[in-house]
Design a protein around this motif. Structure first.
Motif, PDB file in Angstrom:
ATOM      1  N   GLU A   1       0.849  -1.238  -0.058  1.00  4.95           N
ATOM      2  CA  GLU A   1       0.181   0.141   0.058  1.00  4.95           C
ATOM      3  C   GLU A   1       0.995   1.233  -0.054  1.00  4.95           C
ATOM      4  OE1 GLU A   1      -2.989   0.208   2.928  1.00  4.95           O
ATOM      5  OE2 GLU A   1      -3.610  -1.774   2.971  1.00  4.95           O
ATOM      6  N   ILE A   2       0.623   2.377  -0.774  1.00  7.97           N
ATOM      7  CA  ILE A   2       0.923   3.418  -0.887  1.00  7.97           C
ATOM      8  C   ILE A   2       0.339   4.412  -0.447  1.00  7.97           C
ATOM      9  CG2 ILE A   2       1.002   3.694  -3.412  1.00  7.97           C
ATOM     10  CD1 ILE A   2       3.868   5.013  -3.184  1.00  7.97           C
ATOM     11  N   TYR A   3       0.553   5.593   0.514  1.00  8.65           N
ATOM     12  CA  TYR A   3      -0.240   6.801   0.633  1.00  8.65           C
ATOM     13  C   TYR A   3       0.611   8.092   0.049  1.00  8.65           C
ATOM     14  CZ  TYR A   3      -3.189   3.720   3.550  1.00  8.65           C
ATOM     15  OH  TYR A   3      -4.132   2.931   4.142  1.00  8.65           O
ATOM     16  N   PHE A   4      -0.226   8.748  -0.319  1.00  9.37           N
ATOM     17  CA  PHE A   4       0.390  10.180  -1.051  1.00  9.37           C
ATOM     18  C   PHE A   4      -0.562  11.289  -1.023  1.00  9.37           C
ATOM     19  CE2 PHE A   4      -1.008   7.607  -4.602  1.00  9.37           C
ATOM     20  CZ  PHE A   4      -1.437   8.479  -5.425  1.00  9.37           C
ATOM     21  N   LEU A   5      -0.086  12.593  -1.019  1.00 11.53           N
ATOM     22  CA  LEU A   5      -0.890  13.498  -1.170  1.00 11.53           C
ATOM     23  C   LEU A   5      -1.169  14.058  -2.791  1.00 11.53           C
ATOM     24  CD1 LEU A   5       0.757  16.192   1.110  1.00 11.53           C
ATOM     25  CD2 LEU A   5      -1.215  14.774   1.547  1.00 11.53           C
ATOM     26  N   THR A   6      -2.233  14.327  -2.988  1.00  7.51           N
ATOM     27  CA  THR A   6      -2.623  14.642  -4.718  1.00  7.51           C
ATOM     28  C   THR A   6      -3.571  15.863  -4.605  1.00  7.51           C
ATOM     29  OG1 THR A   6      -3.265  13.425  -6.659  1.00  7.51           O
ATOM     30  CG2 THR A   6      -4.651  12.863  -4.505  1.00  7.51           C
ATOM     31  N   THR A   7      -3.433  16.504  -5.801  1.00  6.99           N
ATOM     32  CA  THR A   7      -4.574  17.380  -6.342  1.00  6.99           C
ATOM     33  C   THR A   7      -5.336  16.815  -7.307  1.00  6.99           C
ATOM     34  OG1 THR A   7      -3.019  18.478  -7.605  1.00  6.99           O
ATOM     35  CG2 THR A   7      -3.326  19.367  -5.405  1.00  6.99           C
ATOM     36  N   GLY A   8      -5.078  15.599  -7.642  1.00  7.46           N
ATOM     37  CA  GLY A   8      -5.687  14.855  -8.956  1.00  7.46           C
ATOM     38  C   GLY A   8      -6.468  13.609  -8.228  1.00  7.46           C
ATOM     39  N   TRP A   9      -6.774  12.785  -9.034  1.00  6.75           N
ATOM     40  CA  TRP A   9      -7.386  11.476  -8.677  1.00  6.75           C
ATOM     41  C   TRP A   9      -8.848  11.884  -8.025  1.00  6.75           C
ATOM     42  CZ3 TRP A   9      -5.803   7.735 -11.455  1.00  6.75           C
ATOM     43  CH2 TRP A   9      -4.538   7.444 -11.675  1.00  6.75           C
ATOM     44  N   ASN A  10      -9.528  12.712  -8.628  1.00  7.82           N
ATOM     45  CA  ASN A  10     -10.792  13.278  -8.071  1.00  7.82           C
ATOM     46  C   ASN A  10     -10.620  13.756  -6.640  1.00  7.82           C
ATOM     47  OD1 ASN A  10     -12.330  12.547 -10.327  1.00  7.82           O
ATOM     48  ND2 ASN A  10     -12.271  10.457  -9.873  1.00  7.82           N
TER      49      ASN A  10
ATOM     50  N   GLN B   1      -1.400  -6.629  -4.757  1.00  2.00           N
ATOM     51  CA  GLN B   1      -1.124  -7.828  -4.251  1.00  2.00           C
ATOM     52  C   GLN B   1       0.120  -8.430  -4.155  1.00  2.00           C
ATOM     53  OE1 GLN B   1      -3.960  -9.521  -2.782  1.00  2.00           O
ATOM     54  NE2 GLN B   1      -4.936  -7.653  -3.423  1.00  2.00           N
ATOM     55  N   SER B   2       1.049  -7.932  -4.718  1.00  2.00           N
ATOM     56  CA  SER B   2       2.488  -8.374  -4.842  1.00  2.00           C
ATOM     57  C   SER B   2       3.359  -6.947  -5.168  1.00  2.00           C
ATOM     58  CB  SER B   2       2.634  -9.519  -5.528  1.00  2.00           C
ATOM     59  OG  SER B   2       3.955  -9.879  -5.945  1.00  2.00           O
ATOM     60  N   THR B   3       4.429  -7.003  -4.775  1.00  2.00           N
ATOM     61  CA  THR B   3       5.467  -5.967  -4.917  1.00  2.00           C
ATOM     62  C   THR B   3       5.965  -6.365  -6.397  1.00  2.00           C
ATOM     63  OG1 THR B   3       7.250  -7.364  -3.982  1.00  2.00           O
ATOM     64  CG2 THR B   3       6.451  -5.556  -2.794  1.00  2.00           C
ATOM     65  N   ALA B   4       5.602  -7.445  -7.297  1.00  2.00           N
ATOM     66  CA  ALA B   4       6.121  -7.598  -8.554  1.00  2.00           C
ATOM     67  C   ALA B   4       5.002  -7.131  -9.282  1.00  2.00           C
ATOM     68  CB  ALA B   4       6.151  -9.260  -8.795  1.00  2.00           C
TER      69      ALA B   4
END
Length: 199
Positions: free
Chosen positions: A154-163, A178-181
């Protein structure tokens, strides 16, 4: 064996006590420069720190190491492979295994004003490979301040996009896999953190 009530109290209280009582913050003289230094992230073992500095006249990524927790930090090192001398690079976040670093960049080739990039290496002492855009995370807005979970799923980040509900204000987005690959899935705004808050 029954734990005595007095010891039980210590066991219960100790974690609570650990949540407060911080000492007064002091500058880390060995790491601070005459420029602006920000966005520090320390590795889980406490021995490596990455941050962004404007000391060169441009925002670039630096690192420092130490031999043990509480030991003095070594001299800052410019991460030349991770930094573009003509563009802003900032907010580095090292994965728990030390093999991947994520950061925000305004260099050409992305999809928005600020994009998330990633670099990898085969072991924690090897040089970084060339960073690449994490294309599935980048919108036409600004995407920055990445932080991954320990398993890197999982990755969390700040955005002004993605609705994001209140652009140009940032919202917090999350993407999972589901996997790092595999690539991350489509980022989603974390609704309970998005409005009316600003970040």
């Amino acid at each position: 064996m029954r734990i005595p009530s007095s010891l039980s109290l210590l066991i219960l209280v100790a974690p609570v006590a650990a949540q407060h009582g911080w000492s007064a913050p002091v500058p880390i003289a060995a790491l601070n420069t005459v420029g602006a230094d920000t966005g520090a992230h320390i590795s889980p073992d406490g021995l490596t720190m990455h941050w962004a500095s404007s000391v060169s006249g441009n925002w670039e990524i630096y690192s420092a190491t130490r031999t043990a927790r509480g030991a003095p930090w070594g001299a800052p090192v410019l991460e030349t492979v991770l930094s573009d001398p003509t563009a802003v690079d900032s907010e580095p976040f090292l994965s728990a295994d030390g093999l991947t670093i994520y950061f925000a960049s305004q260099r050409p080739g992305g999809t928005g004003s600020t994009d998330i990039m990633r670099a990898t290496r085969p072991n924690p002492t090897a040089p970084w490979g060339q960073p690449t855009f994490v294309t599935e995370l980048n919108s036409s807005g600004a995407d920055a301040a990445p932080a991954v979970t320990e398993d890197e799923l999982e990755i969390y980040f700040l955005t002004t996009g993605w609705n994001a509900p209140n652009p140009p204000q940032n919202a917090i987005a999350v993407a999972k896999r589901q996997s790092t690959a595999l690539p991350f899935g489509t980022p989603q705004i974390v609704a309970e953190l998005a409005s009316p808050n600003t970040h």
